[in-house]
Design a protein around this motif. Structure first.
Motif, short mmCIF file in Angstrom:
data_model
loop_
_atom_site.label_atom_id
_atom_site.label_comp_id
_atom_site.label_asym_id
_atom_site.label_seq_id
_atom_site.Cartn_x
_atom_site.Cartn_y
_atom_site.Cartn_z
N ARG A 65 21.89 -84.14 36.93
CA ARG A 65 22.12 -83.40 38.16
C ARG A 65 21.78 -83.99 39.31
N ALA A 66 20.65 -84.90 39.36
CA ALA A 66 20.01 -85.68 40.52
C ALA A 66 20.82 -86.77 41.02
N ASP A 67 21.76 -87.37 40.10
CA ASP A 67 22.63 -88.33 40.53
C ASP A 67 23.72 -87.90 41.44
N THR A 68 23.56 -88.23 42.85
CA THR A 68 24.43 -87.62 44.03
C THR A 68 25.67 -88.29 43.83
N THR A 69 25.84 -89.91 43.40
CA THR A 69 27.00 -90.51 43.02
C THR A 69 27.96 -89.79 42.29
N GLY A 70 27.70 -89.02 41.20
CA GLY A 70 28.41 -88.53 40.39
C GLY A 70 28.82 -89.33 39.20
N LYS A 71 28.27 -90.43 39.44
CA LYS A 71 28.74 -91.60 38.03
C LYS A 71 28.42 -91.08 36.75
N ALA A 72 26.90 -90.56 36.93
CA ALA A 72 26.33 -90.06 35.64
C ALA A 72 27.24 -88.92 35.08
N LEU A 73 27.64 -87.89 35.73
CA LEU A 73 28.57 -87.01 35.21
C LEU A 73 29.77 -87.34 34.77
N ALA A 74 30.46 -88.32 35.59
CA ALA A 74 31.74 -88.87 35.19
C ALA A 74 31.60 -89.64 33.98
N ASP A 75 30.57 -90.29 33.83
CA ASP A 75 30.50 -91.20 32.40
C ASP A 75 30.18 -90.28 31.26
N LEU A 76 29.44 -89.05 31.57
CA LEU A 76 29.15 -88.01 30.38
C LEU A 76 30.57 -87.39 29.98
N ASN A 77 31.41 -87.16 30.97
CA ASN A 77 32.60 -86.26 30.68
C ASN A 77 34.03 -87.21 30.59
N LEU A 78 33.56 -88.68 30.45
CA LEU A 78 35.03 -89.60 30.34
C LEU A 78 35.70 -89.22 29.03
N LEU A 79 35.28 -88.79 28.06
CA LEU A 79 36.31 -88.41 27.02
C LEU A 79 36.83 -87.12 27.26
N PHE A 80 36.13 -86.09 27.67
CA PHE A 80 36.56 -84.75 27.81
C PHE A 80 37.77 -84.83 29.09
N ASP A 81 37.24 -85.65 30.21
CA ASP A 81 38.41 -85.97 31.15
C ASP A 81 39.76 -86.42 30.61
N ALA A 82 39.54 -87.39 29.77
CA ALA A 82 40.56 -88.21 29.07
C ALA A 82 41.76 -87.37 28.48
N CYS A 83 41.25 -86.13 27.98
CA CYS A 83 42.24 -85.33 27.47
C CYS A 83 43.06 -84.77 28.62
N PHE A 84 42.64 -84.29 29.48
CA PHE A 84 43.56 -83.79 30.67
C PHE A 84 44.18 -84.99 31.23
N ARG A 85 43.75 -86.03 31.42
CA ARG A 85 44.60 -87.05 31.76
C ARG A 85 46.05 -87.21 31.10
N ILE A 86 45.64 -87.55 29.56
CA ILE A 86 46.70 -87.50 28.50
C ILE A 86 47.82 -86.59 28.72
N GLN A 87 47.35 -85.01 28.82
CA GLN A 87 48.15 -84.16 28.83
C GLN A 87 49.05 -84.13 30.22
N LYS A 88 48.41 -84.74 31.18
CA LYS A 88 49.26 -84.67 32.55
C LYS A 88 50.34 -85.74 32.45
N GLU A 89 50.09 -87.06 31.90
CA GLU A 89 50.95 -88.07 31.61
C GLU A 89 52.02 -87.66 30.76
N ALA A 90 51.76 -87.05 29.72
CA ALA A 90 52.61 -86.54 28.66
C ALA A 90 53.53 -85.57 29.31
N SER A 91 52.96 -84.56 30.11
CA SER A 91 54.05 -83.50 30.62
C SER A 91 55.16 -84.30 31.98
N ILE A 92 54.48 -85.23 32.65
CA ILE A 92 55.26 -86.08 33.62
C ILE A 92 56.56 -86.45 32.78
#
Length: 202
Positions: A100-127
């Motif tokens: 929460r204290a990481d104002t760069t957002g990098k720590a949260l992005a790293d935590l959510n990397l695999l979760f977010d990959a799902c939505f990236r793959i869905q978007k690419e598949a749909s396109i």
């Protein structure tokens, strides 16, 4: 994955990301899908193995265009970090506070990397398909503060994405005492205390 390939099944294709031992695959097969699972390793629990075709590959290296013929994408990215930070332990609270204290957002992005990959793959598949391909992501309640509110939950199982794609089956199952895809997939009707099916527990 190409439906034009000779010998390709006429069944609808379900792509199972972070497939584990095959909780989603068991449900998909029971509903008449052809299922292909992807995981970074082959999981085993006693005699239990993944019940469909398994590709051992890091999901982060996948591009959604591979799944342009899919009828449905299901995902169960690892939940351990989300679960840990939901615990009332000093170290768990400190880790959550640091993110929460990481104002760069990098720590949260790293935590959510695999979760977010799902939505990236869905978007690419749909396109690549030229049509929306529905996707459902399953994880734990502890993910909500990091990835946003889930669309639906069944006990401790929380679902994000295109949850209505599964809802008719689930609602129908309410009348027949637990015969839903979700119950089949996650072995919630077997009476077993320990499920060797790859489901996520909080």
């Amino acid at each position: 994955i190409d439906s034009q390939h000779p010998g390709h099944s006429m069944k609808p294709l379900m792509v199972d990301l972070f497939c584990g031992l095959g909780g989603w695959a068991s449900g998909g097969l029971a509903e008449g899908y052809e299922v292909i699972g992807f995981d970074i390793e082959q999981h085993a629990y006693g005699d239990h193995r993944y019940p469909a075709q398994l590709v051992v590959q890091d999901v982060l290296t996948l591009h959604g265009r591979q799944f342009k013929d899919a009828a449905l994408i299901v995902c169960s990215p690892p939940c351990q970090e989300y679960s840990y930070m939901a615990m009332p332990w000093t170290l768990a609270k400190a880790k959550a506070a640091a993110i929460r204290a990481d104002t760069t957002g990098k720590a949260l992005a790293d935590l959510n990397l695999l979760f977010d990959a799902c939505f990236r793959i869905q978007k690419e598949a749909s396109i690549a398909a030229g049509r929306p391909i529905p996707m459902v992501v399953e994880n734990v309640r502890g993910a909500i503060p990091r990835v946003g509110r889930s669309r639906w939950n069944f006990g401790s199982f929380h679902l994000w994405g295109d949850v209505p794609a599964l809802m008719p089956i689930t609602l129908k199952a309410t009348k027949n005492k637990g015969g839903s895809w979700f119950n089949v997939a996650h072995n919630t009707t077997s009476g077993k205390g320990q499920n060797p099916d790859g489901r996520k527990l909080q």
